[in-house]
Design an enzyme around this catalytic site. Sequence first.
Site, PDB file in Angstrom:
ATOM      1  N   ASP A  56       0.843  -1.192   0.000  1.00 33.44           N
ATOM      2  CA  ASP A  56       0.000   0.000   0.000  1.00 33.44           C
ATOM      3  C   ASP A  56       0.881   1.246   0.000  1.00 33.44           C
ATOM      4  O   ASP A  56       1.586   1.511   0.970  1.00 33.44           O
ATOM      5  CB  ASP A  56      -0.898  -0.022   1.244  1.00 33.44           C
ATOM      6  CG  ASP A  56      -2.092   0.902   1.128  1.00 33.44           C
ATOM      7  OD1 ASP A  56      -2.006   1.886   0.369  1.00 33.44           O
ATOM      8  OD2 ASP A  56      -3.101   0.655   1.795  1.00 33.44           O
ATOM      9  N   ASP A  57       0.885   1.994  -1.094  1.00 34.24           N
ATOM     10  CA  ASP A  57       1.669   3.232  -1.227  1.00 34.24           C
ATOM     11  C   ASP A  57       3.161   2.988  -1.472  1.00 34.24           C
ATOM     12  O   ASP A  57       3.968   3.890  -1.233  1.00 34.24           O
ATOM     13  CB  ASP A  57       1.556   4.121   0.029  1.00 34.24           C
ATOM     14  CG  ASP A  57       0.186   4.732   0.219  1.00 34.24           C
ATOM     15  OD1 ASP A  57      -0.728   4.404  -0.556  1.00 34.24           O
ATOM     16  OD2 ASP A  57       0.022   5.542   1.156  1.00 34.24           O
ATOM     17  N   CYS A  92      -5.818   4.722  -3.026  1.00 31.66           N
ATOM     18  CA  CYS A  92      -5.997   3.330  -2.588  1.00 31.66           C
ATOM     19  C   CYS A  92      -7.245   2.658  -3.137  1.00 31.66           C
ATOM     20  O   CYS A  92      -7.176   1.686  -3.890  1.00 31.66           O
ATOM     21  CB  CYS A  92      -6.005   3.259  -1.065  1.00 31.66           C
ATOM     22  SG  CYS A  92      -4.499   3.901  -0.296  1.00 31.66           S
ATOM     23  N   ASP A 328      -0.461  -0.801  -4.897  1.00 29.65           N
ATOM     24  CA  ASP A 328      -1.654  -0.171  -5.472  1.00 29.65           C
ATOM     25  C   ASP A 328      -1.303   1.139  -6.173  1.00 29.65           C
ATOM     26  O   ASP A 328      -1.999   1.562  -7.086  1.00 29.65           O
ATOM     27  CB  ASP A 328      -2.747   0.035  -4.419  1.00 29.65           C
ATOM     28  CG  ASP A 328      -2.292   0.832  -3.203  1.00 29.65           C
ATOM     29  OD1 ASP A 328      -1.099   1.184  -3.102  1.00 29.65           O
ATOM     30  OD2 ASP A 328      -3.145   1.098  -2.326  1.00 29.65           O
ATOM     31  N   HIS A 329      -0.240   1.798  -5.769  1.00 28.84           N
ATOM     32  CA  HIS A 329       0.263   3.028  -6.395  1.00 28.84           C
ATOM     33  C   HIS A 329       1.509   3.454  -5.643  1.00 28.84           C
ATOM     34  O   HIS A 329       1.947   2.764  -4.715  1.00 28.84           O
ATOM     35  CB  HIS A 329      -0.782   4.153  -6.372  1.00 28.84           C
ATOM     36  CG  HIS A 329      -1.396   4.370  -5.029  1.00 28.84           C
ATOM     37  ND1 HIS A 329      -0.743   4.974  -3.994  1.00 28.84           N
ATOM     38  CD2 HIS A 329      -2.620   4.019  -4.532  1.00 28.84           C
ATOM     39  CE1 HIS A 329      -1.510   5.002  -2.926  1.00 28.84           C
ATOM     40  NE2 HIS A 329      -2.660   4.420  -3.223  1.00 28.84           N
TER      41      HIS A 329
END
Length: 520
Positions: A56-57, A92, A328-329
Site C-alpha cells: 500500500d503506497d 488506494c 496499489d500506487h
Amino acid sequence: MVPAKHMLIIFIACCFIFSLLQLHMIDVTQTAYRPIKTDQHPPSSPRPNIVFIITDDQDIATESLNYMPHLRRLIAEPGMTFSNAFATTSLCAPSRASIFTGQYAHNHPFKNHDVMYHHVFPPVENETASVWLQRAGYDTALFGKYFNGYGEYPHPTIKGSLAHEGHVPPGWSRWFSTVQGMYFDPLFSDDGELTRVEGYHTDLLANRSVEYLWDHARTAPSTPVFMYIGAKAPHAPFTPAQRHQNMFTDVDVPKVPSFNEPDSFMSTKPYPLDKVPPMTKDMIDKNRYIHRQRLRTLQAVDEMVRDVVDALDKLAMLNNTYIFYTSDHGYQLGQHRLWNLKSVSYEESIRIPLFVRGPGITPGSKTRDIALNIDFASTWLDLAGALFRAPSWVDGVSLVPSMLHQRSTHHNNRELFVTENFEAPGNNIDGMFNEIKFNRGVRALSADGRVDVLFNSINKLYPECYIMLIDPYQLNNKCKHIPLKTYKENPIVWKSVMECKGYTCRNTKRLSEYDLTWLS
C-alpha cells in the site's frame, strides 16, 4: 481367425470414427473459445496457482525495493520485471477497484475516498475477478486489506458497518480482511466474524496465508488456488514491527533533481503547484523520518514473501504457481515539493513495482511492455485457462503474452493509457495541495522507447506536459505557455481517449498516428 467380411466392417468403422475425430478437432480449433495461452497448460497438466501480493503506497522512486532482499531473491530474480508498470489512479480504493474490476476509475463507481465502500461497491461485486476465478474452479482466498471503508463506517465498533453485518464479498472461499487500519492488534473480518487478533498486521497475514496453504494442500490438493495478500505497509501511520524499529538510521530520501524542486522549475508548473513554497528544514526532517519508517514496515513484508514462497516450496506447489508482487500506487516524498500525498500523475505516484515469477517465465527477464493495474483481472483469468474471457466491458488486457514472450495478435500493443484522480477539491487537509488532486491525463509510451510523454491537466484548467526521455524528473512543463484551447485540440487528450470504455481502452491508436511535433 476373423472372417474377411468382419475385417472389412472393422476397417470401415475405424475409418468412420477417425473421420469423426478429425471433424471434431477441426470444429474445436475453429469455433470453440480457447484461452490465449493454450500451450502452457494442456489438459493433462494441473492449472496453476496464483498468489498476488500487494503493498500500500509503495513507490519505486525512493528505492525501497533495494531494501527487500527476499523479494529480489525469491520473486524478482527468478521471474520477470515489468519496468513500465503503472497505477492508472494513484489512490488506494479506486486503484483496488480497478484491480478487481479491470476498469479505469472513470468506468467503475469507486472514484475517490469521498464515497463510502458500502454505498458504491457491493452492487458490482458479483462481477469481479474473484467471482470469475471461483467460477473457473479456483479456491479463492483474501488476507489483509480489501478496500478503504470496508467495515469502517460509521465506525468499526458501531453497528451498521458491512463488516458488522457479516458481509463477505461474493467470490471468496476464504476471507480474512482488515477492518481497522491498525498495525498492532488489528480488527479483522474472519469469514464474516469480527475478530481482534493480537500481533503485528503483516505477521498475521503471513501466518494465516501460510496456514491456509497447508490446509488447502491437505483438504483439496487438486483444486487450484488464487490467494490475494493485501499488506498495509508502508501506508501511514508507518508503524514497523518492534524487531525492525531501529533499522536504517542513516538512510535518507534520495535527493533527485525534483526533490524540493527549485523555483526555476516550479515556476513552469501549472497552478496551484507554481504557488507551493519550498519545504522547510522541519518538513525535510519529517519527510526523512517517514521514509525510514516506511522502509522499516516493508521488512515484515519482505519476510512474509520469504515465508509464503517457502511454504509453496515445501508443499511442492512452487513450480506450478505464479507469484505477483506489486503496489496499489506510489507516493510523493518531497519530489516537486509534495510530500505525504499521492493523488497526482507524477512518476513517484503512478509508477509501481511489478515482479512475476512462475511456469514459462524466463528468470531475470525484463519487459518494457506497459502493465497497468487494470490488467490484473484479465491476466489471472488467462493464467487460469478459464473457458471464458473477462467481460467485454473490461478495460485491461492480459499480461500473459508479455510474461511468456508470446508475440501474437493478443499481444499488448498499447502505447498510451489514461491517468486520472477524482478527489474533490476543497475536501482535504492539504491546504493549497487539494486542488491538484483532481487531475486527468494521458501517458504516451511507445513500444520502441523513442516516445515517452505525460499529458496532464489539473482541475480541467491547467495543462502540463513532460517529455520523459529528456526530462525524466518532470521538471520542465512544456505546456506552460500553451493555451488550454490548444491543449484540448490535441487528439491524444480527446474524449475518445480520456473516456474510453472496454474495447476502445484495450485497442488504442499507435503513437505514430498522432502529431506530437508541436511539443518540440
